[in-house]
Scaffold this active site. Structure first.
Site, PDB file in Angstrom:
ATOM      1  N   ARG A   1       0.827  -1.215   0.000  1.00 20.78           N
ATOM      2  CA  ARG A   1       0.000   0.000   0.000  1.00 20.78           C
ATOM      3  C   ARG A   1       0.854   1.255   0.000  1.00 20.78           C
ATOM      4  O   ARG A   1       0.446   2.300  -0.489  1.00 20.78           O
ATOM      5  CB  ARG A   1      -0.981  -0.014   1.177  1.00 20.78           C
ATOM      6  CG  ARG A   1      -2.139  -0.971   0.952  1.00 20.78           C
ATOM      7  CD  ARG A   1      -2.824  -1.259   2.256  1.00 20.78           C
ATOM      8  NE  ARG A   1      -1.915  -1.933   3.163  1.00 20.78           N
ATOM      9  CZ  ARG A   1      -2.195  -3.049   3.825  1.00 20.78           C
ATOM     10  NH1 ARG A   1      -3.377  -3.588   3.717  1.00 20.78           N
ATOM     11  NH2 ARG A   1      -1.308  -3.604   4.603  1.00 20.78           N
TER      12      ARG A   1
ATOM     13  N   GLU B   1       4.297  -9.925  14.509  1.00 15.86           N
ATOM     14  CA  GLU B   1       3.639 -10.463  15.698  1.00 15.86           C
ATOM     15  C   GLU B   1       3.929 -11.963  15.832  1.00 15.86           C
ATOM     16  O   GLU B   1       4.200 -12.468  16.898  1.00 15.86           O
ATOM     17  CB  GLU B   1       2.129 -10.211  15.618  1.00 15.86           C
ATOM     18  CG  GLU B   1       1.544  -9.867  16.961  1.00 15.86           C
ATOM     19  CD  GLU B   1       0.124  -9.336  16.831  1.00 15.86           C
ATOM     20  OE1 GLU B   1      -0.237  -8.842  15.752  1.00 15.86           O
ATOM     21  OE2 GLU B   1      -0.611  -9.443  17.826  1.00 15.86           O
TER      22      GLU B   1
HETATM   23  P1  5GP Z   1       4.173  -2.604  11.900  1.00 17.48           P
HETATM   24  O1  5GP Z   1       5.403  -3.142  11.273  1.00 17.48           O
HETATM   25  O2  5GP Z   1       4.281  -1.121  12.192  1.00 17.48           O
HETATM   26  O3  5GP Z   1       3.718  -3.388  13.090  1.00 17.48           O
HETATM   27  O4  5GP Z   1       2.988  -2.788  10.859  1.00 17.48           O
HETATM   28  C1  5GP Z   1       2.865  -1.892   9.815  1.00 17.48           C
HETATM   29  C2  5GP Z   1       2.717  -2.620   8.514  1.00 17.48           C
HETATM   30  O5  5GP Z   1       1.675  -3.579   8.601  1.00 17.48           O
HETATM   31  C3  5GP Z   1       2.343  -1.629   7.436  1.00 17.48           C
HETATM   32  O6  5GP Z   1       3.042  -1.951   6.244  1.00 17.48           O
HETATM   33  C4  5GP Z   1       0.862  -1.797   7.278  1.00 17.48           C
HETATM   34  O7  5GP Z   1       0.506  -1.795   5.923  1.00 17.48           O
HETATM   35  C5  5GP Z   1       0.531  -3.132   7.913  1.00 17.48           C
HETATM   36  N1  5GP Z   1      -0.540  -3.008   8.923  1.00 17.48           N
HETATM   37  C6  5GP Z   1      -0.489  -3.312  10.238  1.00 17.48           C
HETATM   38  N2  5GP Z   1      -1.667  -3.099  10.840  1.00 17.48           N
HETATM   39  C7  5GP Z   1      -2.486  -2.632   9.889  1.00 17.48           C
HETATM   40  C8  5GP Z   1      -3.858  -2.205   9.886  1.00 17.48           C
HETATM   41  O8  5GP Z   1      -4.587  -2.218  10.883  1.00 17.48           O
HETATM   42  N3  5GP Z   1      -4.348  -1.756   8.698  1.00 17.48           N
HETATM   43  C9  5GP Z   1      -3.584  -1.716   7.576  1.00 17.48           C
HETATM   44  N4  5GP Z   1      -4.143  -1.239   6.448  1.00 17.48           N
HETATM   45  N5  5GP Z   1      -2.320  -2.119   7.539  1.00 17.48           N
HETATM   46  C10 5GP Z   1      -1.766  -2.569   8.676  1.00 17.48           C
END
Ligand code: 5GP
Length: 188
Positions: free
Chosen positions: A76, A113
């Site tokens: 995205r 996770e």
């Molecule tokens: P992080 O690495 O910060 O835990 O997760 C961020 C990545 O996972 C981003 O690339 C994002 O696209 C995706 N992601 C995690 N949670 C969500 C969510 O609730 N909605 C969306 N659209 N993407 C998420």
């Protein structure tokens, strides 16, 4: 309407996706709305408005972009980064999931996770000293963006700003991104 309220009103919460217990924020309706998408792209392009570090780099002239290139994180982040790059008149660079980039590349592992994942960047995609805006849709734990920033910095790029559409504050991503300041259009 304030941009954060507009984003919030179009975002669809999906319980238990992709795992039980996770509340997934689906931003695809934000991207599908022409007016919202234009405002999101404009907001992501102006990190200096809320980021003291980017503002300092921009100096007196806030109208001058503080970046020479935009990096987007698969998938995205690609569509956001492309739009931001086009509007700023700069190029766009792809940080991809493992195994997709065809040429010499560098890799960064990060913790999900459950398990780990790997992001990659072509070794010649960033020139030393280039000022880089890193863009993604959602900041959750920050693992993804921290890995993307590490790749850019490994090539000598200077990350002048990190912009996201939504920051999920409870997951601590902002703290993890320090010393980089995150410019979020909606914090929830
Ligand atoms: P992080 O690495 O910060 O835990 O997760 C961020 C990545 O996972 C981003 O690339 C994002 O696209 C995706 N992601 C995690 N949670 C969500 C969510 O609730 N909605 C969306 N659209 N993407 C998420």
């Amino acid at each position: 309407q304030p941009l954060d309220e507009l984003i919030a009103s179009l975002t669809v919460d999906v319980p238990d996706h992709p795992e039980p217990g996770v509340l997934f924020r689906d931003l695809t309706p934000v991207f599908a709305d022409g007016r919202a998408f234009a405002r999101v792209v404009e907001g992501l392009s102006a990190p200096a408005d809320s980021d003291p570090r980017a503002a300092a780099l921009a100096g007196a002239d806030r109208a001058t972009p503080t970046f020479d290139v935009v990096v987007g994180v698969e998938a995205r982040g690609f569509l956001l980064a492309a739009a931001v790059a086009l509007s700023a008149g700069v190029g766009v660079v792809l940080v991809r999931k493992a195994g997709k980039l065809p040429r010499e590349r560098i890799s960064a592992d990060y913790v999900l996770e459950y398990g780990t994942a790997t992001l990659e960047l072509h070794s010649d995609a960033i020139r030393p000293g280039q000022r880089v805006l890193v863009v993604d849709d959602v900041l959750a734990t920050g693992g993804t963006l921290a890995a993307a920033v590490a790749l850019v910095e490994q090539l000598g790029g200077v990350v002048t700003a990190v912009s996201v559409v939504v920051e999920l504050a409870a997951l601590g991503g902002r703290e993890r991104m320090a010393p980089h300041t995150v410019h979020a259009l909606w914090t929830t």
